[in-house]
Design an enzyme around this catalytic site. Structure first.
Site, mmCIF file in Angstrom:
data_model
loop_
_atom_site.group_PDB
_atom_site.id
_atom_site.type_symbol
_atom_site.label_atom_id
_atom_site.label_comp_id
_atom_site.label_asym_id
_atom_site.label_seq_id
_atom_site.Cartn_x
_atom_site.Cartn_y
_atom_site.Cartn_z
ATOM 1 N N ASP A 49 0.985 38.116 -3.918
ATOM 2 C CA ASP A 49 0.622 37.387 -5.134
ATOM 3 C C ASP A 49 1.689 37.536 -6.210
ATOM 4 O O ASP A 49 2.170 36.547 -6.781
ATOM 5 C CB ASP A 49 -0.715 37.908 -5.676
ATOM 6 N N THR A 142 -7.319 34.884 -0.324
ATOM 7 C CA THR A 142 -6.768 36.219 -0.085
ATOM 8 C C THR A 142 -7.389 36.893 1.139
ATOM 9 O O THR A 142 -6.693 37.559 1.905
ATOM 10 C CB THR A 142 -6.960 37.105 -1.325
#
Length: 357
Positions: A49, A142
């Site tokens: 990320d 995710t």
């Protein structure tokens, strides 16, 4: 690159930065596969990320210095964790496209401090209705990213509150089954990229390691006249949606349940509509106060609108992307081919009136 098309330069740079960021996420997954990172904690997705957000914003900030950003991550936790900072920096400083001439178009952070400041341009961004704002989600999905399933690197340009451009890189996307399945992934290549410019359609192209590969137009959604011909995408494990209500609405319509396509990533659900196997989506939140993050929808919405979908909230209002870091004015969502959207919206509203009585 056809410079006569509005936002052509923006699309070219955005596509390259998304492709570079997808290569970065692939490197993280390779480290997990080799045991260098523990897939049972949050470290791999955290690194991906932060690092992807830094690389994306760096290139865009150089190319369009007056533009603003809204990103999911802020850099405070990196400032507080020197070990994590070094892991992110190692990835950011070594991930480059293989073509030096193409890579030269894209800036990258030169120091750790510059990297942190670039991440914060997104994490501290407020959004809003004025000017040009790049909205990004470095890794959407995710949980499925960690499992080697479907996820997306997402980027959109919003200008004066309106989506103008969207680019979604889907590194594991494999369409050999004619639709998206979580576990049917691209093991040999780098997945597919979908993109759109407002008013100029949407395209799909394979991703690689250097210059952009040729793109082809996405087909328009077929017209639908009967609600029984709707095929829904959903996420049966989502905490924010009321899937019991989804089931009630969809079965009343005569459409299949469980949904034709079940995907964790919010943005991948738009991709599923764009590439086939399904053509509709509803979202009835569990809580009246729930509002989605802007980065979970911007870009993906534009892609499906450009192929003939209509998107509204549960009141029938269009989605406003100029209200900050969330789509604050949008309670729930209805997505369907324009030909059938009104019937689907009416069915959702009728059901909600009944259960609220």
């Amino acid at each position: 690159m056809d410079l006569s098309i509005p936002y052509a330069k923006e699309l070219n740079i955005a596509s390259l930065v998304v492709q570079r960021a997808t290569l970065l996420t692939k490197k993280v997954l390779e480290a997990v596969d080799k045991g260098a990172l523990d897939k049972h904690d949050s470290t791999p997705v955290t690194i991906a990320d932060f690092a992807a957000q830094a690389l994306i914003i760096s290139a865009l900030h150089q190319a369009f210095p007056d533009d603003k950003f809204v990103g999911e991550e802020s850099a405070q936790s990196l400032r507080n964790d020197p070990e994590l900072l070094e892991r992110v920096w190692s990835l950011v400083s070594t991930t480059r496209l293989d073509d030096p001439q193409i890579e030269s178009l894209l800036a990258a952070p030169e120091t750790r401090d510059e990297m942190l400041d670039l991440i914060d341009l997104g994490g501290n961004g407020d959004g809003g209705r004025n000017g040009r704002i790049w909205v990004l989600d470095p890794v959407d999905g995710t949980a499925t990213f960690m499992n080697g399933q479907q996820y997306a690197v997402c980027l959109a340009l919003v200008e004066d509150g309106q989506q103008k451009l969207g680019v979604l890189g889907c590194p594991n996307l494999n369409l050999e089954k004619g639709q998206i399945l979580e576990d049917v992934v691209d093991k040999d290549g780098y997945g597919l990229m979908l993109s759109a410019i407002a008013g100029h359609g949407a395209t799909i192209r394979p991703m690689g390691r250097g210059a952009l590969l040729p793109a082809k137009p996405l087909e328009k959604l077929p017209s639908v006249s009967s609600t029984s011909d709707l095929r829904f995408v959903d996420c049966l494990t989502a905490n924010s949606s009321d899937n019991e209500k989804h089931q009630q609405v969809i079965t009343r319509l005569g459409a299949p349940w469980p949904p034709t396509t079940d995907l964790w990533s919010a943005q991948m659900r738009y991709i599923a509509i764009a590439v086939g196997g399904c053509n509709a989506m509803i979202k009835i939140p569990r809580r009246k106060s729930y509002r989605s993050n802007l980065w979970d929808h911007a870009g993906g919405m534009l892609i499906v609108e450009e192929i003939g979908a209509k998107i509204t909230d549960l009141d029938g209002a269009s989605v406003d992307c100029g209200l900050g870091r969330t789509i604050a004015g949008c309670y729930g969502m209805v997505v369907a081919p324009e030909s059938i959207h009104g019937k689907l919206l009416e069915a959702v509203q009728q059901y909600l009136r009944e259960v609220d009585c």
